[in-house]
Design an enzyme around this catalytic site. Structure first.
Site, PDB file in Angstrom:
ATOM      1  N   ASP A  37       0.862  -1.175   0.000  1.00  0.00           N
ATOM      2  CA  ASP A  37       0.000   0.000   0.000  1.00  0.00           C
ATOM      3  C   ASP A  37       0.902   1.230   0.000  1.00  0.00           C
ATOM      4  OD1 ASP A  37      -2.000   2.111   0.865  1.00  0.00           O
ATOM      5  OD2 ASP A  37      -3.264   0.322   1.012  1.00  0.00           O
ATOM      6  N   VAL A  64       2.169   0.798  -7.625  1.00  0.00           N
ATOM      7  CA  VAL A  64       1.950  -0.085  -8.770  1.00  0.00           C
ATOM      8  C   VAL A  64       1.928   0.695 -10.079  1.00  0.00           C
ATOM      9  CG1 VAL A  64       0.662  -1.749  -7.372  1.00  0.00           C
ATOM     10  CG2 VAL A  64      -0.579   0.054  -8.597  1.00  0.00           C
ATOM     11  N   ASN A  90      -5.448  -5.420  -6.296  1.00  0.00           N
ATOM     12  CA  ASN A  90      -6.557  -4.733  -5.640  1.00  0.00           C
ATOM     13  C   ASN A  90      -6.407  -3.215  -5.616  1.00  0.00           C
ATOM     14  OD1 ASN A  90      -8.918  -4.615  -3.634  1.00  0.00           O
ATOM     15  ND2 ASN A  90      -7.256  -3.671  -2.468  1.00  0.00           N
ATOM     16  N   TYR A 154     -13.583   5.568 -14.022  1.00  0.00           N
ATOM     17  CA  TYR A 154     -13.554   4.328 -13.238  1.00  0.00           C
ATOM     18  C   TYR A 154     -14.171   3.177 -14.028  1.00  0.00           C
ATOM     19  CZ  TYR A 154     -14.169   1.197  -9.237  1.00  0.00           C
ATOM     20  OH  TYR A 154     -14.128   0.120  -8.375  1.00  0.00           O
ATOM     21  N   LYS A 158     -12.211  -0.299 -15.243  1.00  0.00           N
ATOM     22  CA  LYS A 158     -12.603  -1.644 -14.825  1.00  0.00           C
ATOM     23  C   LYS A 158     -13.005  -2.507 -16.013  1.00  0.00           C
ATOM     24  CE  LYS A 158     -11.605  -1.136 -10.562  1.00  0.00           C
ATOM     25  NZ  LYS A 158     -10.447  -1.864  -9.983  1.00  0.00           N
ATOM     26  N   ALA A 186     -18.854  -3.933  -1.377  1.00  0.00           N
ATOM     27  CA  ALA A 186     -18.685  -3.833   0.064  1.00  0.00           C
ATOM     28  C   ALA A 186     -18.666  -2.369   0.469  1.00  0.00           C
ATOM     29  CB  ALA A 186     -17.390  -4.520   0.509  1.00  0.00           C
ATOM     30  N   THR A 188     -16.951   0.494   1.895  1.00  0.00           N
ATOM     31  CA  THR A 188     -15.568   0.892   2.128  1.00  0.00           C
ATOM     32  C   THR A 188     -15.473   2.419   2.078  1.00  0.00           C
ATOM     33  OG1 THR A 188     -15.024   0.838  -0.236  1.00  0.00           O
ATOM     34  CG2 THR A 188     -14.719  -1.221   1.014  1.00  0.00           C
TER      35      THR A 188
END
Length: 280
Positions: A37, A64, A90, A154, A158, A186, A188
């Site tokens: 992270d 990344v 992720n 986004y 994806k 979820a 988050t």
């Protein structure tokens, strides 16, 4: 013995939210985990939880989005644990903006993390996995790939991750390497920052509910599963079909404007955008 006993995995974006739960669950299943992270403090907290429970963990704060740093994340796993058996891509960014008012700098930053970051880290992992003839990659897509209002960058990113997953699986299955994508829902920090998602999601959809799916895909229990996009929404699990030709397929020796008009007035029935038709 845990489902991931003896395996070494890298999980990017693992300091918070879904990534945190993926890392903790994988460690409880026996995996040695590189907790990656760019925010060091939460990554160190996750690694500490793993080691305090008797597991093995390394902390990486590399980005990344940089090809060299992405390769270093994988190299750290190999140095610390001897190899890399699994990678969970992720790490991701998200924001909302109307398409006429999007910010090129934000678009670029998002694509560099969500798309290039997935590619760069995956490419580095695949160089090791190809030599050993085995390995698993789990990419993180989203239902937004069907199109999301206020989330063009986004959604596009994806969609790219899903297409990348299908392509890699086609290349790598015969080499003993499995590649799948997941589309988890979820509550988050990303959801909290999204007005649309806040209104439709329940806080009961906690990130830990999605973690067993990732552990399953990283494990040998999912042997034979590759090239799939798997959607988990609380108690609902299903596969997402890849793009395919919709019948009917019309044939003419030559197509002109009037022919196209006749086709769309007749047999070709347009559908409304997927984001309107489906609960993502």
């Amino acid at each position: 013995m845990g489902a991931l006993q003896g395996k070494a995995v890298v999980i990017t974006g693992a300091g918070r939210g879904l990534g945190r739960e993926y890392a903790l669950h994988a460690a409880r299943a026996g995996a040695a985990v590189v907790v990656n992270d760019v925010y060091g403090e939460p990554a160190r907290e996750v690694a500490a939880l793993i080691t305090e429970a008797g597991g093995r963990a390394e902390v990486s704060t590399r980005s990344v989005a940089d090809a060299g740093e992405a390769a270093e994340i994988v190299d750290q796993c190999v140095r610390a644990f001897g190899t890399i058996d699994g990678l969970v891509n992720n790490a991701g960014l998200n924001y909302q903006a109307p398409p006429w008012d999007d910010d090129p700098a934000r678009v670029r930053a998002l694509v560099e993390v969500n798309v290039l970051g997935t590619m760069f880290t995956g490419m580095a992992a695949l160089r090791v996995m190809r030599e050993r003839g085995s390995g698993v990659i789990v990419n993180v897509a989203s239902g937004a790939l069907l199109g999301k209002r206020g989330g063009a960058a986004y959604s596009a990113s994806k969609g790219a991750v899903a297409s990348l997953t299908y392509s890699w699986a086609a290349d790598l299955t015969e080499l003993g390497i499995r590649v799948n994508a997941i589309s988890p829902l979820a509550w988050t920090r990303m959801v909290e920052a999204d007005r649309v998602e806040r209104a439709r999601l329940s806080r009961d959809l906690t990130p830990d509910l999605a973690a067993p799916l990732v552990t399953f895909l990283l494990s040998d229990r999912s042997a034979g599963v590759s090239g799939q996009l798997i959607r988990l929404r609380g108690e609902k699990l299903h596969l997402v079909r890849q793009h395919s030709v919709k019948e009917p397929v019309l044939t003419r020796p030559h197509w002109d404007v009037e022919d196209f008009a006749a086709a769309f007035d007749g047999e070709l029935v347009p559908e409304s955008p997927p984001a309107i038709r489906w609960k993502l």
